[in-house]
Design a protein around this motif. Structure first.
Motif, PDB file in Angstrom:
ATOM      1  N   ARG A 244      -9.230  10.542  -8.155  1.00 32.53           N
ATOM      2  CA  ARG A 244     -10.647  11.363  -8.964  1.00 32.53           C
ATOM      3  C   ARG A 244     -11.757  11.897  -8.939  1.00 32.53           C
ATOM      4  O   ARG A 244     -12.052  12.544  -9.395  1.00 32.53           O
ATOM      5  CB  ARG A 244     -10.760   9.422  -9.449  1.00 32.53           C
ATOM      6  N   THR A 245     -11.474  12.375  -8.007  1.00 32.67           N
ATOM      7  CA  THR A 245     -12.379  13.319  -7.547  1.00 32.67           C
ATOM      8  C   THR A 245     -12.238  14.654  -6.711  1.00 32.67           C
ATOM      9  O   THR A 245     -13.163  15.250  -5.852  1.00 32.67           O
ATOM     10  CB  THR A 245     -13.614  12.561  -5.644  1.00 32.67           C
ATOM     11  N   GLY A 246     -11.173  14.695  -6.825  1.00 34.79           N
ATOM     12  CA  GLY A 246     -10.332  15.705  -6.716  1.00 34.79           C
ATOM     13  C   GLY A 246      -9.982  16.303  -5.415  1.00 34.79           C
ATOM     14  O   GLY A 246      -9.578  17.227  -4.697  1.00 34.79           O
ATOM     15  N   ARG A 247     -10.364  15.559  -4.219  1.00 31.43           N
ATOM     16  CA  ARG A 247     -10.031  16.034  -3.055  1.00 31.43           C
ATOM     17  C   ARG A 247      -8.194  15.650  -2.616  1.00 31.43           C
ATOM     18  O   ARG A 247      -7.351  15.486  -1.799  1.00 31.43           O
ATOM     19  CB  ARG A 247     -10.200  14.453  -1.574  1.00 31.43           C
ATOM     20  N   LEU A 248      -7.741  15.041  -3.570  1.00 32.10           N
ATOM     21  CA  LEU A 248      -6.106  14.907  -3.565  1.00 32.10           C
ATOM     22  C   LEU A 248      -5.551  15.363  -5.174  1.00 32.10           C
ATOM     23  O   LEU A 248      -5.603  15.070  -5.958  1.00 32.10           O
ATOM     24  CB  LEU A 248      -5.667  14.150  -3.292  1.00 32.10           C
ATOM     25  N   GLU A 249      -4.330  15.673  -4.634  1.00 31.10           N
ATOM     26  CA  GLU A 249      -3.326  16.152  -5.975  1.00 31.10           C
ATOM     27  C   GLU A 249      -2.683  14.892  -6.750  1.00 31.10           C
ATOM     28  O   GLU A 249      -2.690  14.205  -5.575  1.00 31.10           O
ATOM     29  CB  GLU A 249      -2.718  17.150  -5.584  1.00 31.10           C
ATOM     30  N   PRO A 250      -2.668  14.879  -8.116  1.00 26.26           N
ATOM     31  CA  PRO A 250      -2.143  13.880  -8.936  1.00 26.26           C
ATOM     32  C   PRO A 250      -0.561  12.735  -7.960  1.00 26.26           C
ATOM     33  O   PRO A 250      -0.488  12.185  -7.703  1.00 26.26           O
ATOM     34  CB  PRO A 250      -1.854  13.883 -10.128  1.00 26.26           C
ATOM     35  N   GLU A 251      -0.309  14.677  -7.008  1.00 24.46           N
ATOM     36  CA  GLU A 251       1.279  14.298  -7.152  1.00 24.46           C
ATOM     37  C   GLU A 251       0.602  13.808  -5.417  1.00 24.46           C
ATOM     38  O   GLU A 251       2.873  12.729  -4.329  1.00 24.46           O
ATOM     39  CB  GLU A 251       2.410  15.150  -7.012  1.00 24.46           C
ATOM     40  N   GLN A 252       0.266  13.538  -5.012  1.00 25.53           N
ATOM     41  CA  GLN A 252      -0.655  13.375  -3.479  1.00 25.53           C
ATOM     42  C   GLN A 252      -1.383  11.525  -2.915  1.00 25.53           C
ATOM     43  O   GLN A 252      -1.617  10.959  -4.144  1.00 25.53           O
ATOM     44  CB  GLN A 252      -0.977  14.081  -2.685  1.00 25.53           C
ATOM     45  N   THR A 253      -0.652  11.092  -2.065  1.00 23.08           N
ATOM     46  CA  THR A 253      -1.121   9.776  -1.703  1.00 23.08           C
ATOM     47  C   THR A 253      -1.513  10.132  -0.227  1.00 23.08           C
ATOM     48  O   THR A 253      -1.439  10.501   0.764  1.00 23.08           O
ATOM     49  CB  THR A 253       0.670   9.200  -1.617  1.00 23.08           C
ATOM     50  N   VAL A 254      -2.307   8.515   0.383  1.00 17.85           N
ATOM     51  CA  VAL A 254      -2.576   8.344   1.366  1.00 17.85           C
ATOM     52  C   VAL A 254      -1.756   7.276   2.054  1.00 17.85           C
ATOM     53  O   VAL A 254      -1.413   6.101   1.782  1.00 17.85           O
ATOM     54  CB  VAL A 254      -4.164   7.784   0.531  1.00 17.85           C
ATOM     55  N   ASP A 255      -1.403   7.768   2.797  1.00 16.39           N
ATOM     56  CA  ASP A 255      -0.576   6.782   3.821  1.00 16.39           C
ATOM     57  C   ASP A 255      -0.787   5.562   4.229  1.00 16.39           C
ATOM     58  O   ASP A 255      -1.556   5.724   5.228  1.00 16.39           O
ATOM     59  CB  ASP A 255       0.316   7.763   4.926  1.00 16.39           C
ATOM     60  N   GLY A 256      -0.086   4.380   3.628  1.00 16.52           N
ATOM     61  CA  GLY A 256      -0.576   3.045   3.548  1.00 16.52           C
ATOM     62  C   GLY A 256      -0.173   2.234   4.336  1.00 16.52           C
ATOM     63  O   GLY A 256      -0.136   0.888   4.631  1.00 16.52           O
ATOM     64  N   THR A 257       1.095   2.740   5.164  1.00 15.50           N
ATOM     65  CA  THR A 257       2.191   2.263   6.216  1.00 15.50           C
ATOM     66  C   THR A 257       1.087   1.791   7.670  1.00 15.50           C
ATOM     67  O   THR A 257       0.576   2.796   7.777  1.00 15.50           O
ATOM     68  CB  THR A 257       3.230   2.806   6.973  1.00 15.50           C
ATOM     69  N   TRP A 258       1.378   0.478   7.984  1.00 13.63           N
ATOM     70  CA  TRP A 258       0.455   0.652   9.407  1.00 13.63           C
ATOM     71  C   TRP A 258       0.941  -0.986  10.154  1.00 13.63           C
ATOM     72  O   TRP A 258       2.308  -1.789   9.115  1.00 13.63           O
ATOM     73  CB  TRP A 258      -0.715  -0.446   8.276  1.00 13.63           C
TER      74      TRP A 258
ATOM     75  N   ILE B 274      -2.966  -7.550  19.938  1.00 16.85           N
ATOM     76  CA  ILE B 274      -3.634  -6.558  20.418  1.00 16.85           C
ATOM     77  C   ILE B 274      -4.676  -5.404  19.337  1.00 16.85           C
ATOM     78  O   ILE B 274      -3.999  -5.790  18.349  1.00 16.85           O
ATOM     79  CB  ILE B 274      -2.835  -5.145  21.229  1.00 16.85           C
ATOM     80  N   VAL B 275      -6.287  -5.612  19.592  1.00 10.57           N
ATOM     81  CA  VAL B 275      -7.036  -5.537  18.866  1.00 10.57           C
ATOM     82  C   VAL B 275      -6.909  -3.533  18.767  1.00 10.57           C
ATOM     83  O   VAL B 275      -7.797  -3.342  19.588  1.00 10.57           O
ATOM     84  CB  VAL B 275      -7.576  -6.311  18.936  1.00 10.57           C
ATOM     85  N   VAL B 276      -7.154  -3.217  17.285  1.00  6.96           N
ATOM     86  CA  VAL B 276      -7.048  -1.521  17.774  1.00  6.96           C
ATOM     87  C   VAL B 276      -8.195  -1.263  16.260  1.00  6.96           C
ATOM     88  O   VAL B 276      -7.347  -1.662  15.305  1.00  6.96           O
ATOM     89  CB  VAL B 276      -5.372  -1.227  17.960  1.00  6.96           C
ATOM     90  N   TYR B 277      -9.101  -0.904  16.456  1.00 11.45           N
ATOM     91  CA  TYR B 277      -9.954  -0.175  15.412  1.00 11.45           C
ATOM     92  C   TYR B 277      -8.640   0.901  14.978  1.00 11.45           C
ATOM     93  O   TYR B 277      -9.209   1.615  15.391  1.00 11.45           O
ATOM     94  CB  TYR B 277     -11.068   0.035  15.677  1.00 11.45           C
ATOM     95  N   ASN B 278      -8.651   0.896  13.269  1.00 11.07           N
ATOM     96  CA  ASN B 278      -7.913   2.069  13.015  1.00 11.07           C
ATOM     97  C   ASN B 278      -6.608   2.054  13.620  1.00 11.07           C
ATOM     98  O   ASN B 278      -5.979   2.892  13.726  1.00 11.07           O
ATOM     99  CB  ASN B 278      -8.847   3.076  12.276  1.00 11.07           C
ATOM    100  N   ALA B 279      -6.724   0.609  13.496  1.00  6.52           N
ATOM    101  CA  ALA B 279      -4.674   0.889  14.347  1.00  6.52           C
ATOM    102  C   ALA B 279      -3.329   1.633  13.838  1.00  6.52           C
ATOM    103  O   ALA B 279      -3.111   2.915  15.128  1.00  6.52           O
ATOM    104  CB  ALA B 279      -4.053  -0.656  14.269  1.00  6.52           C
ATOM    105  N   SER B 280      -3.680   1.946  12.888  1.00  7.12           N
ATOM    106  CA  SER B 280      -3.074   3.262  12.269  1.00  7.12           C
ATOM    107  C   SER B 280      -2.381   4.657  12.945  1.00  7.12           C
ATOM    108  O   SER B 280      -1.902   5.368  12.866  1.00  7.12           O
ATOM    109  CB  SER B 280      -2.003   3.545  10.510  1.00  7.12           C
ATOM    110  N   TYR B 281      -3.832   4.613  13.162  1.00 10.55           N
ATOM    111  CA  TYR B 281      -4.071   6.371  13.677  1.00 10.55           C
ATOM    112  C   TYR B 281      -3.890   5.743  15.321  1.00 10.55           C
ATOM    113  O   TYR B 281      -2.491   6.850  15.382  1.00 10.55           O
ATOM    114  CB  TYR B 281      -5.527   6.308  13.882  1.00 10.55           C
ATOM    115  N   ASP B 282      -4.235   5.418  16.002  1.00  7.72           N
ATOM    116  CA  ASP B 282      -4.532   5.109  17.504  1.00  7.72           C
ATOM    117  C   ASP B 282      -2.419   4.895  17.511  1.00  7.72           C
ATOM    118  O   ASP B 282      -1.762   5.871  18.754  1.00  7.72           O
ATOM    119  CB  ASP B 282      -4.612   3.882  18.403  1.00  7.72           C
TER     120      ASP B 282
ATOM    121  N   VAL C 295       2.015   1.649  12.233  1.00  8.30           N
ATOM    122  CA  VAL C 295       2.444   3.177  12.657  1.00  8.30           C
ATOM    123  C   VAL C 295       3.078   3.431  11.078  1.00  8.30           C
ATOM    124  O   VAL C 295       3.554   3.607  10.079  1.00  8.30           O
ATOM    125  CB  VAL C 295       3.582   2.593  13.141  1.00  8.30           C
ATOM    126  N   ARG C 296       1.925   4.833  11.027  1.00  5.64           N
ATOM    127  CA  ARG C 296       2.561   5.663   9.723  1.00  5.64           C
ATOM    128  C   ARG C 296       3.177   6.094   9.466  1.00  5.64           C
ATOM    129  O   ARG C 296       4.771   5.836  10.919  1.00  5.64           O
ATOM    130  CB  ARG C 296       1.676   7.063   9.884  1.00  5.64           C
TER     131      ARG C 296
END
Length: 235
Positions: free
Chosen positions: A217-231, A102-110, A233-234
């Motif tokens: 690096r650009t200040g959009r996240l604090e050093p202890e924060q991360t972007v969830d990369g599980t796929w 099944i094709v889903v664009y940006n699947a972890s969102y849907d 399903v987050r």
């Protein structure tokens, strides 16, 4: 857009899936429209079903501006959210049971939002949906340094895939499926949908790590924060 005989024969038929919603928060936002369909190797849609849900919460003006569905329209014409969620999950289960990727664009969102909707309504959620094809993850993996945005409309244009009615669930789902077919012509994808699914898990994790580094690096996240990369399903 027929594929070469040697290119990913497991793409002879693929499912496609897309949601339009009340917002971007997979935990709290709700489904407004959904599309599940099947494409052949030429990108022609063989089967399709669409849903309009009453999300039972107001649809923000910003979301309406994207997909065109207002709160009043959803309340008047939409089916109960629980019914829509159950039917969408059933349709996806049927396709997976048939062995279709099944094709889903940006699947972890849907898939993540669908999982939270299932829990909200007491419906058995999809457990580890597989195999999934995510053109966003694949495009980033094979063409990492291409400049520009990676929205569906931009990526579809890059691969010469028409997209009319962007942000309509059916249009987005079909375009994503056709982008997946274009990727199979452009790049040496793995020899099975299962192998591609496994590789995307690693690619998504690596891409999230790179995005985390950039955001810190650009200040959009604090050093202890991360972007969830599980796929797909987050966590």
């Amino acid at each position: 857009m027929a594929l070469p005989i040697h290119a990913a024969p497991w793409l002879a038929r693929v499912g496609v899936f897309d949601l339009e919603t009340t917002g971007l928060d997979v935990t709290d936002d709700r489904i407004v429209t959904a599309h599940v369909g099947v494409l052949d190797r030429h990108g022609r849609e063989l089967a399709a079903r669409d849903w309009l849900a009453d999300p039972s919460i107001p649809i923000p003006d910003g979301a309406t501006a994207v997909h065109g569905i207002s709160t009043d329209h959803a309340r008047e014409h939409g089916r109960p959210a629980q019914e829509v969620v159950a039917q969408v999950i059933h349709a996806l289960r049927v396709l997976f049971a048939q062995g279709l990727p099944i094709v889903v664009y940006n699947a972890s969102y849907d898939f993540s939002l669908l999982a939270h909707e299932a829990r909200r309504h007491g419906i058995d959620e999809l457990t580890m949906p597989s195999p999934v094809i995510d053109p966003l993850v694949i495009d980033k993996a094979y063409d990492r340094y291409r400049p520009g945005k990676r929205t569906l409309s931009v990526v579809a244009d890059h691969y010469s895939v028409p997209l009319q009615g962007a942000h309509e669930a059916s249009a987005d789902a079909v375009a994503a499926g056709r982008v997946a077919l274009a990727l199979a012509k452009e790049f040496p994808l793995p020899h099975s949908a299962t192998e591609l699914h496994s590789r995307q898990i690693g690619w998504a994790r690596e891409q999230a790590a790179g995005l985390t580094e950039y955001f810190i690096r650009t200040g959009r996240l604090e050093p202890e924060q991360t972007v969830d990369g599980t796929w797909p399903v987050r966590a």
